[in-house]
Design an enzyme around this catalytic site. Sequence first.
Site, PDB file in Angstrom:
ATOM      1  N   SER A  60      -8.909 -71.759  42.016  1.00 33.64           N
ATOM      2  CA  SER A  60     -10.381 -71.715  42.022  1.00 33.64           C
ATOM      3  C   SER A  60     -10.853 -72.704  40.976  1.00 33.64           C
ATOM      4  O   SER A  60     -10.087 -73.053  40.056  1.00 33.64           O
ATOM      5  CB  SER A  60     -10.847 -70.299  41.635  1.00 33.64           C
ATOM      6  OG  SER A  60     -12.236 -70.278  41.373  1.00 33.64           O
TER       7      SER A  60
ATOM      8  N   TYR B  37     -10.724 -62.610  36.164  1.00 31.03           N
ATOM      9  CA  TYR B  37     -10.471 -63.522  37.295  1.00 31.03           C
ATOM     10  C   TYR B  37     -10.152 -64.922  36.784  1.00 31.03           C
ATOM     11  O   TYR B  37      -9.192 -65.564  37.240  1.00 31.03           O
ATOM     12  CB  TYR B  37     -11.701 -63.527  38.212  1.00 31.03           C
ATOM     13  CG  TYR B  37     -11.612 -64.405  39.430  1.00 31.03           C
ATOM     14  CD1 TYR B  37     -10.787 -64.069  40.508  1.00 31.03           C
ATOM     15  CD2 TYR B  37     -12.376 -65.569  39.543  1.00 31.03           C
ATOM     16  CE1 TYR B  37     -10.725 -64.870  41.645  1.00 31.03           C
ATOM     17  CE2 TYR B  37     -12.321 -66.375  40.679  1.00 31.03           C
ATOM     18  CZ  TYR B  37     -11.496 -66.018  41.724  1.00 31.03           C
ATOM     19  OH  TYR B  37     -11.441 -66.813  42.852  1.00 31.03           O
TER      20      TYR B  37
HETATM   21  P1  NAP Z   1     -11.499 -62.974  51.423  1.00 35.24           P
HETATM   22  O1  NAP Z   1     -12.197 -63.391  52.664  1.00 35.24           O
HETATM   23  O2  NAP Z   1     -11.881 -61.726  50.725  1.00 35.24           O
HETATM   24  O3  NAP Z   1      -9.938 -62.975  51.748  1.00 35.24           O
HETATM   25  C1  NAP Z   1      -8.980 -62.458  50.881  1.00 35.24           C
HETATM   26  C2  NAP Z   1      -7.795 -62.056  51.725  1.00 35.24           C
HETATM   27  O4  NAP Z   1      -6.746 -61.637  50.885  1.00 35.24           O
HETATM   28  C3  NAP Z   1      -8.117 -60.932  52.685  1.00 35.24           C
HETATM   29  O5  NAP Z   1      -7.750 -61.345  53.993  1.00 35.24           O
HETATM   30  C4  NAP Z   1      -7.263 -59.763  52.206  1.00 35.24           C
HETATM   31  O6  NAP Z   1      -6.766 -59.066  53.339  1.00 35.24           O
HETATM   32  C5  NAP Z   1      -6.143 -60.477  51.442  1.00 35.24           C
HETATM   33  N1  NAP Z   1      -5.621 -59.679  50.351  1.00 35.24           N
HETATM   34  C6  NAP Z   1      -6.309 -59.193  49.293  1.00 35.24           C
HETATM   35  N2  NAP Z   1      -5.499 -58.481  48.499  1.00 35.24           N
HETATM   36  C7  NAP Z   1      -4.267 -58.524  49.068  1.00 35.24           C
HETATM   37  C8  NAP Z   1      -3.010 -57.971  48.732  1.00 35.24           C
HETATM   38  N3  NAP Z   1      -2.857 -57.215  47.635  1.00 35.24           N
HETATM   39  N4  NAP Z   1      -1.961 -58.201  49.542  1.00 35.24           N
HETATM   40  C9  NAP Z   1      -2.099 -58.959  50.657  1.00 35.24           C
HETATM   41  N5  NAP Z   1      -3.265 -59.510  51.021  1.00 35.24           N
HETATM   42  C10 NAP Z   1      -4.340 -59.288  50.240  1.00 35.24           C
HETATM   43  O7  NAP Z   1     -11.607 -64.118  50.299  1.00 35.24           O
HETATM   44  P2  NAP Z   1     -11.627 -65.717  50.331  1.00 35.24           P
HETATM   45  O8  NAP Z   1     -12.897 -66.127  49.752  1.00 35.24           O
HETATM   46  O9  NAP Z   1     -11.184 -66.244  51.635  1.00 35.24           O
HETATM   47  O10 NAP Z   1     -10.518 -65.963  49.200  1.00 35.24           O
HETATM   48  C11 NAP Z   1      -9.256 -66.531  49.443  1.00 35.24           C
HETATM   49  C12 NAP Z   1      -8.762 -67.140  48.128  1.00 35.24           C
HETATM   50  O11 NAP Z   1      -9.665 -68.159  47.703  1.00 35.24           O
HETATM   51  C13 NAP Z   1      -8.673 -66.131  46.971  1.00 35.24           C
HETATM   52  O12 NAP Z   1      -7.507 -66.376  46.231  1.00 35.24           O
HETATM   53  C14 NAP Z   1      -9.914 -66.454  46.139  1.00 35.24           C
HETATM   54  O13 NAP Z   1      -9.759 -66.116  44.790  1.00 35.24           O
HETATM   55  C15 NAP Z   1     -10.002 -67.947  46.349  1.00 35.24           C
HETATM   56  N6  NAP Z   1     -11.332 -68.497  46.094  1.00 35.24           N
HETATM   57  C16 NAP Z   1     -12.431 -68.074  46.787  1.00 35.24           C
HETATM   58  C17 NAP Z   1     -13.678 -68.612  46.481  1.00 35.24           C
HETATM   59  C18 NAP Z   1     -14.935 -68.171  47.186  1.00 35.24           C
HETATM   60  O14 NAP Z   1     -16.044 -68.498  46.705  1.00 35.24           O
HETATM   61  N7  NAP Z   1     -14.862 -67.502  48.326  1.00 35.24           N
HETATM   62  C19 NAP Z   1     -13.796 -69.584  45.480  1.00 35.24           C
HETATM   63  C20 NAP Z   1     -12.648 -69.989  44.807  1.00 35.24           C
HETATM   64  C21 NAP Z   1     -11.424 -69.451  45.107  1.00 35.24           C
HETATM   65  P3  NAP Z   1      -6.451 -57.482  53.306  1.00 35.24           P
HETATM   66  O15 NAP Z   1      -7.615 -56.843  52.610  1.00 35.24           O
HETATM   67  O16 NAP Z   1      -6.280 -57.083  54.727  1.00 35.24           O
HETATM   68  O17 NAP Z   1      -5.176 -57.374  52.524  1.00 35.24           O
END
Ligand code: NAP
Length: 269
Positions: A151, A164
């Site tokens: 991130s 985080y």
């Molecule tokens: P999201 O839509 O909430 O997706 C997160 C995914 O991770 C979900 O599919 C969830 O599926 C899975 N997950 C969570 N905990 C888990 C666990 N313990 N074991 C296995 N799977 C798990 O979020 P996103 O925004 O796409 O984020 C993806 C990545 O990008 C993350 O690492 C986040 O920190 C990073 N990121 C996001 C942003 C943003 O603004 N969105 C910005 C910077 C970085 P289940 O609940 O089914 O397990």
Amino acid sequence: MNAPTDNSRETHPPLAGRHAVVTGAGSGIGEAIAIELARLGATLTLVGRRAEPLNATRDKLAGQGHGIAVADITDHAAIGAALAEAAAARGAIAILINNAGAAKSAPLAKTEPALWNEMLTVNLTGTYNCTHAVLPGMQATRWGRIVNIASTAGLVGYAYVSAYCAAKHGVIGLTRALALEVAKQGITVNAVCPGYTDTPLLGGAVDNIVAKTGRSSDDAKTTLAASNPQGRLVQPEDVARTVGWLCLPGSDAIHGQSIPVAGGEVMAG
Ligand code: NAP
């Protein structure tokens, strides 16, 4: 007469024959990455804790032979067993995208051990667990791509998300150290650092702002988008295309990097 068309990418997609694992592939950035890697020809294993969203992503993938693995990345033994099973079913794991994660916010004084441990465990230890499980297979074949979705919070600080931020800075430290360790083994290790991205995870941040300030969710989204010099939220596909590029065979000199996908919000030093 029609001009000849170059359809070599369709007939020989660059990641054909490569088995790729994407964690957190049931939504948001992980789903977009899975779609992109399948478009590039990889065979996917989609990891998450719930089967339903993983199956929904699988239905959207180009190509055949993709599978899901329902497992929690924070459970070292369980994710190790699930990835071993995936390798037995679909071949040695050549590409690992450590994408699963979560973001909860609180001022440090209100960051109790449970929240602290949850952020460190899912974002940092989960990345270690999956990497630890697949690395020996990559070392045996002397080819691999590991991409950690960190991130911009891994590169700079943000208020009210210290756990985080600490976890994502840790992911970048892990990326850099491992990159040096495997530099001569045909494996690349990089981090991709999205800014605010339009996914369900961002919805949580928006809900939080709405609950705490009484502003509308559109207003909250506009504020988050304004931190991006391009004045927009990053789209999951923006991140996915960068990940796809890092996985290509020709990207093997790009190693140990932390690449912001954030419209210029932060500049990697
Ligand atoms: P999201 O839509 O909430 O997706 C997160 C995914 O991770 C979900 O599919 C969830 O599926 C899975 N997950 C969570 N905990 C888990 C666990 N313990 N074991 C296995 N799977 C798990 O979020 P996103 O925004 O796409 O984020 C993806 C990545 O990008 C993350 O690492 C986040 O920190 C990073 N990121 C996001 C942003 C943003 O603004 N969105 C910005 C910077 C970085 P289940 O609940 O089914 O397990």
